[in-house]
Design a protein around this motif. Structure first.
Motif, mmCIF file in Angstrom:
data_model
loop_
_atom_site.group_PDB
_atom_site.id
_atom_site.type_symbol
_atom_site.label_atom_id
_atom_site.label_comp_id
_atom_site.label_asym_id
_atom_site.label_seq_id
_atom_site.Cartn_x
_atom_site.Cartn_y
_atom_site.Cartn_z
ATOM 1 N N LEU A 70 37.674 29.840 30.551
ATOM 2 C CA LEU A 70 38.829 30.664 30.894
ATOM 3 C C LEU A 70 39.662 29.970 31.966
ATOM 4 N N ASP A 71 40.941 30.320 31.991
ATOM 5 C CA ASP A 71 41.811 29.946 33.101
ATOM 6 C C ASP A 71 42.014 31.118 34.055
ATOM 7 N N ILE A 72 41.898 32.341 33.517
ATOM 8 C CA ILE A 72 42.190 33.549 34.287
ATOM 9 C C ILE A 72 41.121 34.605 34.004
ATOM 10 N N LEU A 73 40.635 35.223 35.060
ATOM 11 C CA LEU A 73 39.726 36.363 34.940
ATOM 12 C C LEU A 73 40.300 37.505 35.759
ATOM 13 N N VAL A 74 40.539 38.642 35.110
ATOM 14 C CA VAL A 74 41.011 39.830 35.806
ATOM 15 C C VAL A 74 39.916 40.882 35.741
ATOM 16 N N ASN A 75 39.362 41.218 36.889
ATOM 17 C CA ASN A 75 38.324 42.251 36.967
ATOM 18 C C ASN A 75 38.986 43.587 37.254
ATOM 19 N N ALA A 110 29.121 35.141 36.092
ATOM 20 C CA ALA A 110 28.973 34.582 34.751
ATOM 21 C C ALA A 110 30.102 33.637 34.379
ATOM 22 N N PHE A 111 31.329 33.947 34.804
ATOM 23 C CA PHE A 111 32.478 33.179 34.322
ATOM 24 C C PHE A 111 32.916 32.049 35.249
ATOM 25 N N ILE A 112 32.643 32.147 36.542
ATOM 26 C CA ILE A 112 33.079 31.080 37.452
ATOM 27 C C ILE A 112 32.573 29.703 37.018
ATOM 28 N N PRO A 113 31.308 29.550 36.617
ATOM 29 C CA PRO A 113 30.846 28.208 36.242
ATOM 30 C C PRO A 113 31.580 27.604 35.050
ATOM 31 N N GLN A 114 32.236 28.419 34.233
ATOM 32 C CA GLN A 114 32.913 27.882 33.060
ATOM 33 C C GLN A 114 34.429 28.079 33.110
ATOM 34 N N MET A 115 34.950 28.363 34.298
ATOM 35 C CA MET A 115 36.402 28.434 34.429
ATOM 36 C C MET A 115 36.993 27.046 34.599
ATOM 37 N N ASN A 116 38.157 26.867 34.047
ATOM 38 C CA ASN A 116 38.828 25.578 34.147
ATOM 39 C C ASN A 116 39.304 25.321 35.570
ATOM 40 N N GLN A 117 39.429 24.041 35.917
ATOM 41 C CA GLN A 117 39.920 23.650 37.236
ATOM 42 C C GLN A 117 41.287 24.294 37.480
ATOM 43 N N GLY A 118 41.446 24.860 38.671
ATOM 44 C CA GLY A 118 42.699 25.529 38.986
ATOM 45 C C GLY A 118 42.766 26.952 38.475
ATOM 46 N N GLY A 119 41.629 27.509 38.057
ATOM 47 C CA GLY A 119 41.599 28.868 37.530
ATOM 48 C C GLY A 119 41.910 29.912 38.586
ATOM 49 N N SER A 120 42.241 31.106 38.108
ATOM 50 C CA SER A 120 42.609 32.202 38.996
ATOM 51 C C SER A 120 41.817 33.447 38.644
ATOM 52 N N ASP A 156 34.258 30.196 48.966
ATOM 53 C CA ASP A 156 33.140 29.430 48.426
ATOM 54 C C ASP A 156 33.505 28.573 47.224
ATOM 55 N N HIS A 157 34.526 28.959 46.475
ATOM 56 C CA HIS A 157 34.801 28.289 45.208
ATOM 57 C C HIS A 157 36.166 27.613 45.133
ATOM 58 N N GLY A 158 36.905 27.591 46.248
ATOM 59 C CA GLY A 158 38.110 26.776 46.289
ATOM 60 C C GLY A 158 37.723 25.328 46.539
ATOM 61 N N PRO A 159 38.516 24.360 46.083
ATOM 62 C CA PRO A 159 39.825 24.531 45.458
ATOM 63 C C PRO A 159 39.789 24.696 43.935
ATOM 64 N N ALA A 160 38.593 24.701 43.354
ATOM 65 C CA ALA A 160 38.530 24.793 41.892
ATOM 66 C C ALA A 160 39.113 26.095 41.380
ATOM 67 N N ILE A 161 38.918 27.175 42.147
ATOM 68 C CA ILE A 161 39.342 28.508 41.718
ATOM 69 C C ILE A 161 40.037 29.201 42.883
ATOM 70 N N ARG A 162 41.118 29.893 42.572
ATOM 71 C CA ARG A 162 41.733 30.807 43.525
ATOM 72 C C ARG A 162 41.257 32.221 43.201
ATOM 73 N N CYS A 163 41.115 33.039 44.225
ATOM 74 C CA CYS A 163 40.693 34.425 44.002
ATOM 75 C C CYS A 163 41.459 35.339 44.941
ATOM 76 N N ASN A 164 42.105 36.342 44.365
ATOM 77 C CA ASN A 164 42.871 37.319 45.129
ATOM 78 C C ASN A 164 42.595 38.713 44.590
#
Length: 245
Positions: A70-75, A110-120, A156-164
């Motif tokens: 995934l590139d984007i995960l919306v919880n 579950a999804f963070i390990p398989q998110m693409n670089q720069g994911g949100s 913990d997971h930047g810069p690979a992933i942004r989380c807001n």
């Protein structure tokens, strides 16, 4: 516009309300969208559907393997119980904390390990995690958890992933109606609530979806670990009712 062109997104709880609004906005912006929820797919859904209880870690892990990168995960998936602490039961705890806390945690894990670089990752928090709504003890607490987890993931997971997180105010959905049903005079409570919004209206799912599109897009590349309040200005005001001045 196609701000999300080429991006692949999962939106949990996309059956209705805010989740459905985000699904439709993401598709309009060019994303490939997958959504999920308990039970069968709703009629007219414009994207792929997975039947999933996000509070079940094994089911979430299986869904992650099936869905892939995934590139984007919306919880967004969540529930609400209108009770105080002393009124709340163990079953209420399991329901609210299971969906609103454990569900967000399960999906991120579950999804963070398989998110693409720069994911949100965009978590749907609430102003109720910052200021307490009456008779909503478990819901208020669960959203405060989401806010804290959002910051930890960003760190913990930047810069690979942004989380807001987006912190909606009073959005015109079934949850809003359930809240007004608690009032002695629901019509008077509704009128008073609208008067407390500088924009003089309740929010719509599209208002939250617009923020989610921005946070998911490359335009928000320097935004991470933040809580974005979208409440029509309600929490900016003092407790005085502007309708009497």
């Amino acid at each position: 516009m196609t701000r999300l062109a080429g991006k692949r997104a999962l939106v949990t709880g996309g059956r209705q309300g805010i989740g459905r609004g985000i699904v439709e906005a993401f598709i309009a912006e060019g994303a490939e969208v997958i959504t999920c929820g308990r039970g069968a797919a709703p009629d007219g859904l414009p994207c792929a559907w997975h039947s999933l209880d996000v509070s079940d870690p094994l089911a979430v892990k299986a869904a992650a393997l099936a869905i892939g990168a995934l590139d984007i995960l919306v919880n967004n998936a969540g529930v609400q119980v209108e009770k105080t602490v002393t009124e709340s039961t163990d079953a209420d705890w399991d329901l609210v904390i299971g969906a609103n806390c454990k569900g967000v945690f399960n999906c991120c894990r579950a999804f963070i390990p398989q998110m693409n670089q720069g994911g949100s990752i965009v978590n749907i928090g609430s102003i109720s995690g910052q200021v307490a709504d009456p008779s909503m003890a478990l819901y208020n607490a669960s959203k405060a958890f989401v806010h804290g987890l959002t910051r930890s993931i960003a760190v913990d997971h930047g810069p690979a992933i942004r989380c807001n997180a987006i912190c909606p105010g009073w959005i015109n959905t079934g949850m809003l109606e359930a809240g007004f049903d608690l009032a002695t005079d629901p019509d008077a409570a509704r009128a008073d609530a609208i008067a407390r919004h500088p924009v003089r209206r309740f929010g719509q799912p599209r208002d939250i979806a617009a923020m989610a599109v921005w946070l998911a897009s490359d335009e928000a590349g320097f935004a991470s670990g933040q809580l974005f309040t979208v409440d029509g200005g309600m929490t900016a005001a003092s407790p005085l009712n502007p309708g009497v001045f």
